[in-house]
Design a protein around this motif. Structure first.
Motif, PDB file in Angstrom:
ATOM      1  N   ASN A   1      42.601  38.889  54.557  1.00 31.00           N
ATOM      2  CA  ASN A   1      41.368  38.131  54.791  1.00 31.00           C
ATOM      3  C   ASN A   1      41.211  37.397  53.389  1.00 31.00           C
ATOM      4  O   ASN A   1      40.875  38.134  52.415  1.00 31.00           O
ATOM      5  N   PRO A   2      40.921  36.295  53.455  1.00 30.58           N
ATOM      6  CA  PRO A   2      40.468  35.243  52.381  1.00 30.58           C
ATOM      7  C   PRO A   2      39.262  35.756  51.606  1.00 30.58           C
ATOM      8  O   PRO A   2      39.261  35.880  50.247  1.00 30.58           O
ATOM      9  N   ALA A   3      38.552  36.521  52.117  1.00 31.47           N
ATOM     10  CA  ALA A   3      36.950  37.061  51.400  1.00 31.47           C
ATOM     11  C   ALA A   3      37.738  38.385  50.526  1.00 31.47           C
ATOM     12  O   ALA A   3      37.013  38.450  49.639  1.00 31.47           O
ATOM     13  N   LYS A   4      38.760  39.008  50.920  1.00 35.18           N
ATOM     14  CA  LYS A   4      39.034  40.243  49.963  1.00 35.18           C
ATOM     15  C   LYS A   4      39.486  39.367  48.742  1.00 35.18           C
ATOM     16  O   LYS A   4      39.664  40.291  47.761  1.00 35.18           O
ATOM     17  N   ILE A   5      40.222  38.316  48.762  1.00 37.80           N
ATOM     18  CA  ILE A   5      40.867  37.550  47.560  1.00 37.80           C
ATOM     19  C   ILE A   5      39.442  36.910  47.012  1.00 37.80           C
ATOM     20  O   ILE A   5      39.477  36.805  45.633  1.00 37.80           O
ATOM     21  N   ALA A   6      38.716  36.306  47.552  1.00 38.24           N
ATOM     22  CA  ALA A   6      37.643  35.669  46.928  1.00 38.24           C
ATOM     23  C   ALA A   6      36.830  36.097  46.015  1.00 38.24           C
ATOM     24  O   ALA A   6      36.464  35.902  44.874  1.00 38.24           O
ATOM     25  N   ARG A   7      36.532  37.623  46.251  1.00 40.70           N
ATOM     26  CA  ARG A   7      35.685  38.266  45.289  1.00 40.70           C
ATOM     27  C   ARG A   7      36.317  38.247  43.899  1.00 40.70           C
ATOM     28  O   ARG A   7      35.707  38.486  42.809  1.00 40.70           O
ATOM     29  N   PHE A   8      37.644  38.199  43.588  1.00 40.33           N
ATOM     30  CA  PHE A   8      38.341  38.003  42.366  1.00 40.33           C
ATOM     31  C   PHE A   8      38.574  36.668  41.785  1.00 40.33           C
ATOM     32  O   PHE A   8      39.166  36.526  40.821  1.00 40.33           O
ATOM     33  N   ARG A   9      37.758  35.609  42.658  1.00 41.27           N
ATOM     34  CA  ARG A   9      38.092  34.303  42.041  1.00 41.27           C
ATOM     35  C   ARG A   9      37.562  34.066  40.546  1.00 41.27           C
ATOM     36  O   ARG A   9      37.995  33.143  39.879  1.00 41.27           O
ATOM     37  N   ASP A  10      36.701  34.841  39.853  1.00 37.73           N
ATOM     38  CA  ASP A  10      36.014  34.467  38.525  1.00 37.73           C
ATOM     39  C   ASP A  10      36.704  35.664  37.654  1.00 37.73           C
ATOM     40  O   ASP A  10      36.042  36.290  36.648  1.00 37.73           O
ATOM     41  N   SER A  11      37.816  36.348  37.899  1.00 37.87           N
ATOM     42  CA  SER A  11      38.309  37.204  37.182  1.00 37.87           C
ATOM     43  C   SER A  11      38.325  37.319  35.773  1.00 37.87           C
ATOM     44  O   SER A  11      37.952  38.283  35.027  1.00 37.87           O
ATOM     45  N   GLU A  12      38.758  36.001  35.432  1.00 39.62           N
ATOM     46  CA  GLU A  12      38.664  35.754  33.958  1.00 39.62           C
ATOM     47  C   GLU A  12      37.443  36.139  33.115  1.00 39.62           C
ATOM     48  O   GLU A  12      37.435  36.281  31.992  1.00 39.62           O
ATOM     49  N   ARG A  13      36.295  36.035  33.928  1.00 38.56           N
ATOM     50  CA  ARG A  13      34.986  36.332  33.230  1.00 38.56           C
ATOM     51  C   ARG A  13      34.768  37.861  32.994  1.00 38.56           C
ATOM     52  O   ARG A  13      34.208  37.924  31.954  1.00 38.56           O
ATOM     53  N   TYR A  14      35.522  38.799  33.721  1.00 39.30           N
ATOM     54  CA  TYR A  14      35.309  40.030  33.388  1.00 39.30           C
ATOM     55  C   TYR A  14      36.816  40.905  32.958  1.00 39.30           C
ATOM     56  O   TYR A  14      36.622  41.664  32.288  1.00 39.30           O
ATOM     57  N   PHE A  15      37.685  40.617  33.777  1.00 35.68           N
ATOM     58  CA  PHE A  15      38.824  41.267  33.623  1.00 35.68           C
ATOM     59  C   PHE A  15      39.829  40.930  32.473  1.00 35.68           C
ATOM     60  O   PHE A  15      40.052  39.929  32.131  1.00 35.68           O
ATOM     61  N   ILE A  16      40.349  42.056  31.815  1.00 36.77           N
ATOM     62  CA  ILE A  16      41.312  41.845  30.697  1.00 36.77           C
ATOM     63  C   ILE A  16      42.679  42.814  31.134  1.00 36.77           C
ATOM     64  O   ILE A  16      42.258  43.559  31.960  1.00 36.77           O
ATOM     65  N   CYS A  17      43.861  42.488  30.806  1.00 42.07           N
ATOM     66  CA  CYS A  17      45.024  42.938  31.299  1.00 42.07           C
ATOM     67  C   CYS A  17      44.998  44.202  30.538  1.00 42.07           C
ATOM     68  O   CYS A  17      44.774  44.290  29.234  1.00 42.07           O
ATOM     69  N   PRO A  18      45.396  45.608  31.232  1.00 37.54           N
ATOM     70  CA  PRO A  18      45.420  46.700  30.714  1.00 37.54           C
ATOM     71  C   PRO A  18      46.441  47.006  29.568  1.00 37.54           C
ATOM     72  O   PRO A  18      46.557  47.959  28.869  1.00 37.54           O
ATOM     73  N   LEU A  19      47.625  45.966  29.614  1.00 39.81           N
ATOM     74  CA  LEU A  19      48.718  45.969  28.910  1.00 39.81           C
ATOM     75  C   LEU A  19      48.648  45.323  27.557  1.00 39.81           C
ATOM     76  O   LEU A  19      48.992  46.059  26.545  1.00 39.81           O
ATOM     77  N   CYS A  20      47.999  44.033  27.660  1.00 41.76           N
ATOM     78  CA  CYS A  20      48.073  43.233  26.455  1.00 41.76           C
ATOM     79  C   CYS A  20      46.551  42.743  26.131  1.00 41.76           C
ATOM     80  O   CYS A  20      46.390  42.075  25.161  1.00 41.76           O
ATOM     81  N   HIS A  21      45.703  43.075  26.969  1.00 43.74           N
ATOM     82  CA  HIS A  21      44.280  42.776  26.607  1.00 43.74           C
ATOM     83  C   HIS A  21      44.095  41.038  26.793  1.00 43.74           C
ATOM     84  O   HIS A  21      42.892  41.090  26.459  1.00 43.74           O
ATOM     85  N   ASP A  22      44.723  40.531  27.239  1.00 43.67           N
ATOM     86  CA  ASP A  22      44.542  39.119  27.726  1.00 43.67           C
ATOM     87  C   ASP A  22      43.956  38.861  28.939  1.00 43.67           C
ATOM     88  O   ASP A  22      43.898  39.819  29.852  1.00 43.67           O
ATOM     89  N   ALA A  23      43.076  37.812  29.151  1.00 42.85           N
ATOM     90  CA  ALA A  23      42.353  37.614  30.426  1.00 42.85           C
ATOM     91  C   ALA A  23      43.185  37.497  31.412  1.00 42.85           C
ATOM     92  O   ALA A  23      44.260  37.014  31.512  1.00 42.85           O
ATOM     93  N   LEU A  24      42.548  38.179  32.641  1.00 47.81           N
ATOM     94  CA  LEU A  24      43.346  37.986  33.888  1.00 47.81           C
ATOM     95  C   LEU A  24      42.627  37.016  34.560  1.00 47.81           C
ATOM     96  O   LEU A  24      41.604  36.984  34.756  1.00 47.81           O
ATOM     97  N   HIS A  25      43.592  36.208  35.469  1.00 43.34           N
ATOM     98  CA  HIS A  25      43.052  35.159  36.167  1.00 43.34           C
ATOM     99  C   HIS A  25      43.690  35.372  37.648  1.00 43.34           C
ATOM    100  O   HIS A  25      44.739  35.785  37.906  1.00 43.34           O
ATOM    101  N   LEU A  26      42.982  34.987  38.700  1.00 37.52           N
ATOM    102  CA  LEU A  26      43.568  35.113  40.033  1.00 37.52           C
ATOM    103  C   LEU A  26      44.544  34.003  40.222  1.00 37.52           C
ATOM    104  O   LEU A  26      44.362  32.833  39.888  1.00 37.52           O
TER     105      LEU A  26
END
Length: 305
Positions: free
Chosen positions: A14-39
């Protein structure tokens, strides 16, 4: 270029399940290297190509090596879901929502579409379990970005599955190493969960609040009395927890919420199998038919950084 596996994975989601993460770089960082995560397609990726797929239920596992407690399994969260759906914690949920309204108010007279691209308030539910409070906040504040995590993949899978609005950003996360950018969170919910002070302070904005919920002295007192012979500490006090919390944050509000419910035999048994109070108790040795009511009590504490 999207790999073949990701392309196949994308087809039935379902596209809505993906869309909620469209601005991931605003909040999420990689747990391995701490760089920003992007959808990227149906995954979150960092510049170093560390990749975390969005599961079909609509969550991301950002703590792949996490080990969940044996007590927090599918059966436990199913029992919790039954008790919550029955309304036994609604008075606490309403108090949490009131605290969010009073201390982390949503902006007014702002176009929601524009807000999503600008400065939507961010609420982080730390140790969200099956997602009861995170969903309630998202329903009450559709303009907010609600992020919710737990160390238990079973709980997050259930939470995402039951999120009909498909708006909450669900993820498996480690409380001691949150995959979240510094200074991005307006409000943290900590409902009956542990707390990691340094990580909370790191991800909070300067004017952010923590809403912490701890059991009251009379919480589960009927079960506590019944199991007294098997409990190490039959009498509960939250004073030490509150004192420790107050050394790290400035408390601005505190209220005790309590209600005693008549409860059926089936609900008493379900509650006994979901409450942490009885995790190390032989429940079969208890005569649960002695209990026909149960007190659900909590203290709601609001504090600033």
């Amino acid at each position: 270029m999207r790999d073949e596996h990701a392309e196949r994975y994308h087809v039935g989601m379902n596209p809505a399940k993906i869309a909620r993460f469209r601005d991931s770089e605003r909040y999420f960082i990689c747990p391995l290297c701490h760089d920003a995560l992007h959808l990227d397609g149906t995954s979150l990726r960092c510049a170093n190509r560390h990749t975390f797929d969005i599961a079909k239920q609509g969550y991301v596992n950002l703590s792949p090596s996490a080990k969940q407690s044996q007590f927090y399994n599918k059966e436990s969260f199913a029992n919790r879901g039954h008790i919550l759906d029955a309304g036994y914690y609604d008075h606490i949920m309403r108090a949490v929502l009131e605290a969010v309204d009073n201390h982390c108010p949503a902006p007014h007279n702002v176009d929601f579409a524009g807000l999503r691209d600008a400065q939507c308030p961010a609420v982080l539910d730390a140790g969200c379990g099956e997602g009861f409070y995170a969903r309630a906040v998202q329903d009450a504040h559709p303009e907010a970005d609600v992020l919710a995590f737990d160390i238990s993949k079973d709980s997050i899978r259930q939470a995402a599955h039951e999120d009909m609005g498909m708006a909450v950003k669900w993820f498996v996360g480690n409380l001691a190493d949150l995959p979240v950018h510094d200074g991005t969170i307006d409000c943290i919910l900590d409902v009956f969960s542990p707390i990691h002070y340094d990580e909370f302070r790191r991800v909070m904005k300067d004017d952010a609040v923590v809403i912490k919920v701890v059991p009251g002295a009379h919480h589960d007192e009927q079960l506590r009395e019944l199991a007294r012979a098997q409990l190490r500490n039959a009498d509960y006090s939250n004073e030490q927890t509150i004192e420790q919390f107050a050394t790290h944050f400035t408390i601005v509000d505190s209220q005790l919420i309590s209600q005693t419910f008549a409860m059926s035999d089936d609900d008493v048994r379900t509650f006994a199998h979901m409450t942490p109070l009885l995790f190390n108790v032989d429940i079969d040795a208890l005569d649960l038919t002695q209990i026909n009511e149960l007190t659900i009590e909590a203290r709601i504490i609001v504090a600033r950084k």
